[in-house]
Scaffold this motif. Sequence first.
Motif, mmCIF file in Angstrom:
data_model
loop_
_atom_site.group_PDB
_atom_site.id
_atom_site.type_symbol
_atom_site.label_atom_id
_atom_site.label_comp_id
_atom_site.label_asym_id
_atom_site.label_seq_id
_atom_site.Cartn_x
_atom_site.Cartn_y
_atom_site.Cartn_z
ATOM 1 N N LEU A 155 0.380 -1.088 -0.035
ATOM 2 C CA LEU A 155 -0.029 0.103 0.036
ATOM 3 C C LEU A 155 1.068 1.520 -0.124
ATOM 4 N N ALA A 156 2.277 1.392 0.686
ATOM 5 C CA ALA A 156 3.011 2.238 0.532
ATOM 6 C C ALA A 156 3.305 2.671 -0.493
ATOM 7 N N ARG A 157 3.583 1.493 -1.044
ATOM 8 C CA ARG A 157 4.250 1.680 -2.545
ATOM 9 C C ARG A 157 3.322 1.994 -3.709
ATOM 10 N N GLY A 390 -3.796 -0.146 8.034
ATOM 11 C CA GLY A 390 -5.472 0.539 8.642
ATOM 12 C C GLY A 390 -5.339 2.263 8.398
ATOM 13 N N ILE A 391 -3.728 2.749 9.156
ATOM 14 C CA ILE A 391 -3.583 4.214 9.369
ATOM 15 C C ILE A 391 -3.671 4.465 8.016
ATOM 16 N N LEU A 392 -3.336 4.114 7.052
ATOM 17 C CA LEU A 392 -3.731 5.194 6.233
ATOM 18 C C LEU A 392 -4.623 4.601 5.120
ATOM 19 N N VAL A 393 -4.953 4.017 5.186
ATOM 20 C CA VAL A 393 -6.901 4.159 4.947
ATOM 21 C C VAL A 393 -7.250 4.898 5.230
ATOM 22 N N MET A 394 -7.194 4.805 6.679
ATOM 23 C CA MET A 394 -8.338 6.445 7.531
ATOM 24 C C MET A 394 -7.402 7.501 6.952
ATOM 25 N N ALA A 395 -6.389 7.637 7.351
ATOM 26 C CA ALA A 395 -6.154 8.607 6.530
ATOM 27 C C ALA A 395 -6.093 9.333 4.885
ATOM 28 N N ALA A 510 -6.230 -3.923 -3.804
ATOM 29 C CA ALA A 510 -7.104 -2.880 -4.589
ATOM 30 C C ALA A 510 -6.645 -1.770 -4.699
ATOM 31 N N LEU A 511 -6.548 -1.091 -3.642
ATOM 32 C CA LEU A 511 -6.737 0.214 -3.568
ATOM 33 C C LEU A 511 -5.249 0.553 -4.023
#
Length: 572
Positions: A155-157, A390-395, A510-511
Amino acid sequence: MTLVGWSQLLLFFALVLVLTKPVGTYLFRVFESGTPPLPRVLGPVERVLLRLCGVNREQEQTWGQYTASLLAFSLFSVLGVYALQRLQHVLPFNPQGLPAVGPELAFNTAASFTSNTNWQSYGGESTMSYATQMWGLTWQNFASAAAGLGVALALARGLTRRAGPEGRETLGSFWVDLVRGTLYVFLPLSFVVALFFVSQGVLQNLAPYHGVSTLEGAKQTLAFGPVASQEAIKMLGTNGGGFFNANSAHPFENPTPLTNLVQLLLIFLLPAGLTYTYGKMTGDTKQGWALFAAMSILFLVGAAASYAAEAQPNPALASASVAQAGNLEGKETRFGVAASTLFATVTTDASCGAVNSMHDSFTALGGLVPLVNMQLGEVIFGGVGAGLYGILVMAVLAVFIAGLMVGRTPEFLGKKIEAREMKLAMLYVLIFPLVILGLSAVGAVTPQGTSSLNNAGPHGLSEILYAFTSGVANNGSAFAGLNANTPFWNIGLGLAMLAGRFLMMVPVLALAGSLVGKKAVAPGPGTFPTEGALFTGLLVSVVVIVGALTFFPVLSLGPIVEHFLGAAGKVY
């Protein structure tokens, strides 16, 4: 509450803060620098392992390929751990001659350890052979943690990679991330930590159990086994599954206040470090520190609230005019109230699940804190990998809300957050409460669910809610007033753990796949900055509001009403 108690909390947080940058830097070098540490020592081992698996280290995967690899690996992990339990009676390293594990319990345990939950419906020393503990459970402690780490990096990539001729649509290789996480991170750190635990008195042997006579002349059996090796990765990988039934309250797992502190640090070590890794991946470490600050605020508020609640007298004993120095029920005197509440907060902030006290014996408000920590989505540092993604989805949700406020398409690190990204983010957010509340409702109204309760009224509801929250959040801790070793609970919690792990990982990947191909645009006058105090405050608000609005009604029927009943002298 005492000065010593508050000092323990502040010392722990200070150590986490000091370790975050060096750990994050090391993780960045392992996964993103192109030159992992010790290339002449570990590099050949990595190449051999990948070659044996038929993996080309230079060939990356799309989000679909990454997801398929993750799911296939996890499926075979479930089958392998299940088979080990069912066959342990004919396998070596079973000095006690323990029988095969029953099918429902074997399924529950296989799902638990593969999903990094480590929920235990059994007593380890009386159920699992040394072979099952080492080859099945300890191995999955490594593999499941490395898999979660890989998803966070993917996800970070997706967020940080810029459109270009190479790797535009790829997120890395699951197999490379899995091998590197295990080889460069978990194995060496676990080896060092295990040696430290042995030096402090944690067991590590393959000896049969030993019978002794107590001072009163009674007979007692001392369980032995390879404990330190499992204890190290249990904490480092935020797994939480104890070798013994008493988990980290057992003196053979957690003998001293020093080992208690080290175990706490191990739980937060990698999740905190990953925030700095993410900052380096963005090219601006302030981005990572903003996430760290949001997690820290939520952690400190929860830890203070739990300590304040448990430092009060137990209402049931207070009504009987018994003098108390806080609520010591269910707590080890060698740790006391402060270290026990800190442990309960940390282990439920991260998806660890290890315990050094009985959460079922906490006061209503003291037990509310661990429950809320999990229901916020395990984003307060969270599990290895799970906390970061999880925190990145919230971001993503936070920048979308900020975009609505200023009337323009929201951007995150220069990439526009559009309809597809928001659908995937909301799918991730909605799956979590849907599974928890749906299964809790079934457990609360069926005889198969309520027959396992030891308590009636609001506390009984809290036990059901805590069990399914712990399962879906891949935490693994329990109120322990619930007999979960029944077909209903073993199968129900097994399905809950798999859903909480993989039905949430797929939208995350997927995101990542949706974002990785987007072109980044330069910041403009209306761009919402995501590295400052304003963003941190908005992110904290989004996390709290999502959790509070979703779970507040059922919490009102459980621990909150229990608190008011306790204050009125009515205890269930």
